[in-house]
Scaffold this motif. Structure first.
Motif, mmCIF file in Angstrom:
data_model
loop_
_atom_site.group_PDB
_atom_site.id
_atom_site.type_symbol
_atom_site.label_atom_id
_atom_site.label_comp_id
_atom_site.label_asym_id
_atom_site.label_seq_id
_atom_site.Cartn_x
_atom_site.Cartn_y
_atom_site.Cartn_z
ATOM 1 N N PRO A 1 0.190 -12.152 5.671
ATOM 2 C CA PRO A 1 0.081 -10.970 4.831
ATOM 3 C C PRO A 1 0.647 -9.741 5.536
ATOM 4 O O PRO A 1 0.578 -9.629 6.764
ATOM 5 N N SER B 1 -9.728 -2.285 13.498
ATOM 6 C CA SER B 1 -10.912 -1.713 12.851
ATOM 7 C C SER B 1 -10.978 -0.219 13.082
ATOM 8 O O SER B 1 -11.289 0.552 12.171
ATOM 9 N N PHE C 1 -7.529 0.284 -1.263
ATOM 10 C CA PHE C 1 -8.083 0.264 -2.620
ATOM 11 C C PHE C 1 -9.385 1.054 -2.694
ATOM 12 O O PHE C 1 -9.659 1.720 -3.694
ATOM 13 N N LEU D 1 -0.315 -6.589 5.217
ATOM 14 C CA LEU D 1 -1.429 -5.786 5.718
ATOM 15 C C LEU D 1 -2.637 -6.688 5.870
ATOM 16 O O LEU D 1 -2.797 -7.651 5.131
ATOM 17 N N SER D 2 -3.498 -6.353 6.827
ATOM 18 C CA SER D 2 -4.698 -7.172 7.017
ATOM 19 C C SER D 2 -5.658 -6.959 5.847
ATOM 20 O O SER D 2 -5.523 -6.008 5.085
ATOM 21 N N ASN D 3 -6.638 -7.864 5.727
ATOM 22 C CA ASN D 3 -7.630 -7.752 4.659
ATOM 23 C C ASN D 3 -8.311 -6.395 4.679
ATOM 24 O O ASN D 3 -8.472 -5.747 3.656
ATOM 25 N N GLY D 4 -8.711 -5.992 5.893
ATOM 26 C CA GLY D 4 -9.427 -4.724 6.013
ATOM 27 C C GLY D 4 -8.577 -3.564 5.514
ATOM 28 O O GLY D 4 -9.050 -2.685 4.804
ATOM 29 N N ARG E 1 3.553 -17.564 5.633
ATOM 30 C CA ARG E 1 3.392 -16.313 4.894
ATOM 31 C C ARG E 1 2.220 -15.526 5.459
ATOM 32 O O ARG E 1 1.092 -15.706 5.056
ATOM 33 N N VAL F 1 -5.998 -3.634 3.352
ATOM 34 C CA VAL F 1 -5.822 -3.675 1.898
ATOM 35 C C VAL F 1 -7.083 -3.171 1.210
ATOM 36 O O VAL F 1 -7.040 -2.303 0.322
ATOM 37 N N GLY F 2 -8.244 -3.695 1.668
ATOM 38 C CA GLY F 2 -9.505 -3.260 1.074
ATOM 39 C C GLY F 2 -9.672 -1.759 1.225
ATOM 40 O O GLY F 2 -10.097 -1.077 0.288
ATOM 41 N N LEU F 3 -9.289 -1.247 2.398
ATOM 42 C CA LEU F 3 -9.457 0.184 2.656
ATOM 43 C C LEU F 3 -8.630 1.014 1.680
ATOM 44 O O LEU F 3 -9.113 1.980 1.090
ATOM 45 N N ASN G 1 -8.499 1.549 10.930
ATOM 46 C CA ASN G 1 -8.968 1.637 9.554
ATOM 47 C C ASN G 1 -10.007 2.739 9.421
ATOM 48 O O ASN G 1 -9.979 3.521 8.477
#
Lengths: 618, 251
Positions: free
Chosen positions: B56, B226, B67, B58-61, B54, B63-65, B229
């Motif tokens: 993800p 990066s 939100f 979208l990458s963590n960055g 599994r 998703v954080g972006l 983002n």
């Protein structure tokens, strides 16, 4: 900003090494340490906030009485042992602010979201550990700044936790509206930024870092609750953040966002024009109402978790539990006007806010009935966490029912700013959040510190707290109905309040019992921290992933690799299984292989690692 | 309700094995692996679908972006509602746009374009070019902030201060809050720059060791990500500024 930190997160993931003392305990990146830091700081703030409440109660039960001890301790605030009126208002303001923003929000979300989310979803840490550390290190200075307002010239603000302008926007309008109010706003600002950083973390971690097999429909309800809460705070806190900036500008830069023309202060007319104090009320309550759900949703989630575990039953109506949390979160943005029925709003608008407010009763009732149905027929273990979880439901129902009363404008206009409202929110928000928090602390203490808390002391603590809360707040319904106003320094000048003075005494005596019984909890907490019996991995025989990790969980959480998930989190008393619980990481093959044994009566669960042994046998 | 409770009772007593023996699947009503990552497909065993299956979406960055942008939207949404209410008061007055604002707006829009150029350069492996364009973008951002500062000076020169009128209060405040977000973006961009220089070092080392350059470039996906983002954030800031321009100056 988040982009850069992602890199740090990856680098951090790669090396989980031994760390220096400062990295491990002070500027820690570890979600568990940060959670515990949040929890203990909140606990300290809670002791202060609770003490303030007791001082308020002393004054209300015996107005104007001299307390020589207090006079000796705080000669300024208690000249000759009698509380000064402006000090009373500071106490009310700071009690509310500290309890809402610096105790419950930070303990339930900052503490438990940090501690639980990575452990319950099978991750090694948060998505952005650096942001996580910053979030605590903004909260701590915020707490210090908030408390420091007691010691500055003019003292702490006395404008109420809602800080309505014009009073809060005018320096020198009252004692405490000077530097004290500014510090209050700055502290709140820092706390909100801290919370935004935390929320970004909780959401990203939950969406992206779940263990293999852990779909969203297999998430423990506690994680669901915490991630929904984080979303609500991410969307509501910025609005108050902006409002606070405008209030600061009105105070210090002479702008007129909230200040109307024609204000005369100290005999001089001020230059402000055209501002609208109601704007602040709208902006404040747009956050303020979601804020009460920010307190109660995590408590709801963790109570569901505790209840299923200690009733040895699957949580009743998992999907409805999740759905009702989402519904509550959505509705929380649409009800803020019910705090402002007396502000002169159009009756039609008031009716709309009444409708949205009363609709919240539906998801709330679903949750209450689901908890009762979970208890029904369960093999309940009346451990301290379970007692507090059941107590939570009692508080929530008692407070929720008066919410229906207070939610309709004609009644609310009568009850506005009376003790009926004080009773309502102290049950539904404060007491329920307190019970949820205590249930969570008793339940997860073994995982945090590797030791068990004392059960007997825990039970005593529960009964004193439970009865203390009903004794303190239940009489307030009657006081409010009799017309006793909120935030009065003394009921004495009002003849119509003379008859209800005995209720005030009952309330205060109960509050003292409630307050001092928390000492039992503190003793239990600190004694168990060092001397409690050692806990094994899974002392409650629970199913969720955190109980697979050692107690206390090491840096990086998983000593045997990241777990895989095969089932939902509530497989308690599954028919045909050898134990009355099947942890999430146990595959079905293992359960089926064991099934025949259960017929021969080997159904009693063993404590500790039996779950992981079961997996090994397969 | 009685049926609900009845169901609860049944499930509460589910411990008695005899009645339920033939039933290897779980009780009804519970979510199973169907929504999981292919868990339901292997014969109802509800497995995890293999380790690491599994990834993800979208990458963590990322998703954080998103939100973070949602949160910033709410911040300026709150300000917007205040402006809309406040402009109904009788002290709401017309205010000229300081000419420097046009220059700073142009700088911000151009820097959005250069940011996009930088991303294309990096994607096609021209690291040196990407670094240059990143620098140009950062300069564009700084020019924007400087332009806003000079616009303030123009206003002050005309005697318009923050407390002068309801509108001037919003102009100064929202320009400041927006500029702070832009400065935050520039700080983020310096971190992206550092990431790309590290990638340059890795590629140079790979080339020196003979071959392996494509491999090192493959490791550059983090840097590209990066920068992407950052670009999203930066375009958002540009769009937000044009929105604020309309909100603040068009009456």
């Amino acid at each position: 900003m988040s982009t850069a930190v992602a890199g740090v997160a990856q680098a951090h993931e790669a090396v989980h090494h031994e760390e220096s003392f400062i990295r491990k305990y002070i500027f820690s990146f570890d979600h568990k340490t940060i959670g515990i830091q949040f929890l203990f700081t909140s606990l300290f703030m809670g002791i202060i906030g609770g003490t303030l409440a007791l001082l308020i109660r002393l004054q209300l039960a015996w107005p104007g009485r001299a307390w020589p001890i207090l006079g000796a301790l705080m000669p300024n605030a208690f000249p000759n042992g009698i509380m000064r009126p402006d000090i009373y208002y500071s106490l009310v303001t700071m009690h509310g602010t500290i309890m809402v923003f610096f105790v419950f929000t930070t303990a339930l979300v900052g503490g438990f979201a940090n501690f639980l989310i990575p452990l319950q979803i099978g991750a090694r840490d948060m998505a952005f550990p650096l942001l996580n550390m910053l979030s605590y290190w903004l909260y701590l200075p915020a707490s210090i700044i908030m408390l420091s307002s007691f010691f500055v010239d003019g003292g702490a603000p006395g404008t109420g936790w809602t800080a309505y302008p014009p009073l809060s926007a005018l320096q020198g309008a009252a004692p405490g509206t000077g530097l004290g109010q500014t510090l209050w706003l700055v502290a709140l600002f820092l706390m909100m930024v801290s919370f935004l950083l935390g929320s970004l973390n909780y959401i990203t971690t939950t969406l992206n870092m779940r263990a293999p097999g852990l779909s969203m429909s297999r998430l423990p309800l506690s994680v669901w609750a915490l991630v929904v809460t984080a979303t609500v705070s991410l969307l509501s806190f910025p609005v108050l953040l902006g409002a606070a900036v405008m209030l600061l500008a009105d105070r210090h830069l002479g702008t007129s966002f909230y200040l109307p023309a024609g204000i005369v202060l100290g005999g001089r007319e001020l230059l402000h024009t055209g501002g609208d104090p109601l704007l602040w009320q709208h902006l404040f309550w747009f956050l303020g109402h979601p804020e009460v759900y920010i307190l109660i949703l995590p408590a709801m989630g963790m109570v569901s978790e505790v209840m299923a575990t200690h009733a040895r039953k699957p949580i009743f109506g998992y999907r409805f539990m999740v759905g009702s949390m989402l519904a509550i979160a959505l509705l929380s943005f649409l009800v803020w006007g019910h705090h402002m029925f007396t502000s002169g709003m159009h009756p039609l608008l008031g009716t709309a806010f009444m409708a949205t407010t009363l609709v919240i009763a539906i998801p709330s009732a679903i949750k209450a009935f689901n908890w009762l149905a979970t208890l029904w027929g369960g093999k309940i273990r009346f451990t301290p966490p379970m007692l507090f979880a059941i107590g939570f439901v009692s508080m929530f129902v008692t407070g929720g029912l008066t919410g229906l009363v207070a939610g309709s404008p004609p009644i609310s206009i009568y009850f506005h700013d009376t003790y009926f409202i004080v009773a309502h929110f102290h049950f539904v928000m404060a007491s329920a959040a307190l019970f949820g928090l205590l249930a969570a602390v008793y339940h997860w203490f073994p995982k945090m510190f590797g030791r068990m808390m004392n059960e007997r002391l825990g039970r005593w603590h529960f009964w004193f707290t439970f009865l203390g809360i009903y004794g303190t707040f239940f009489p307030m319904h009657f006081m409010g109905t009799a017309g006793m106003m909120r935030r009065i320094y003394s009921p004495e000048p009002y003849a119509f309040l003379a008859d209800i003075q005995p209720l005030n005494v009952i309330s205060t005596v109960s509050a003292l019992v409630l307050g001092f019984s928390q000492v039992l909890f503190l003793i239990n907490l600190f004694y168990s921290l060092f001397r409690g019996p050692k806990a094994d991995r899974n002392p409650w025989q629970a199913t969720t992933l955190e109980w697979l990790a050692p107690s206390p969980a090491p840096h990086g959480n998983w000593d045997e690799g990241i777990p895989e998930v095969y089932r939902w989190p509530y497989d308690y008393s599954v028919p045909g299984a050898s134990q009355d619980y099947i942890p999430q990481h146990v595959p079905d093959v293992a359960v089926e292989a064991e099934a025949p044994q259960s017929v021969s009566g080997n159904g009693v669960a063993e404590a500790g690692d039996s779950a992981s042994e079961g997996e090994g046998e397969s | 309700m009685s049926t609900l409770l009845g169901e609860a009772v049944k499930r509460g007593r589910a411990g008695s094995p005899v009645k339920e023996l033939g039933r290897k699947t779980r009780p009804a009503l519970r979510p199973n692996g169907r929504n999981g990552s292919g868990g339901g497909s292997n014969g109802g065993m509800g497995g995890p679908g293999g380790a690491g299956a599994r990834a993800p979406i979208l990458s963590n960055g990322r998703v954080g972006l998103w939100f973070l942008l949602g949160s910033i939207t709410m911040l300026f949404g709150g300000f917007t509602s205040t402006v809309l209410v406040r402009r109904l008061a009788d002290d709401w007055s017309v205010m000229p746009i300081p000419s420097m604002v046009w220059a700073s707006t142009a700088a911000l829009i151009l820097s959005s374009i250069t940011a996009e150029v930088a991303r294309r350069q990096l994607r096609s492996g021209r690291i040196e070019g990407a670094l240059n364009w990143i620098s140009v973008t950062a300069v564009g951002g700084l020019l924007f902030v400087a332009g806003q500062w000079m616009a303030w000076q123009q206003l002050l020169g005309q005697g318009i201060m923050i407390q002068s009128s309801a509108r001037s209060g919003f102009v100064y405040l929202l320009m400041a809050v927006h500029a702070l977000h832009v400065i935050g973006g520039i700080v983020g961009l310096t971190l992206v720059y550092r990431k790309v220089t590290r990638l340059r070092g890795a590629v140079a080392m790979a080339a020196a060791n003979g071959g392996g350059v494509p491999l090192a470039l493959a490791g550059g996906r983090g840097a590209i990500e990066s920068l992407s983002n950052f670009n999203t954030y930066w375009h958002f800031m540009g769009g937000l500024w044009i929105y604020l321009l309309i909100l603040l100056f068009v009456s």
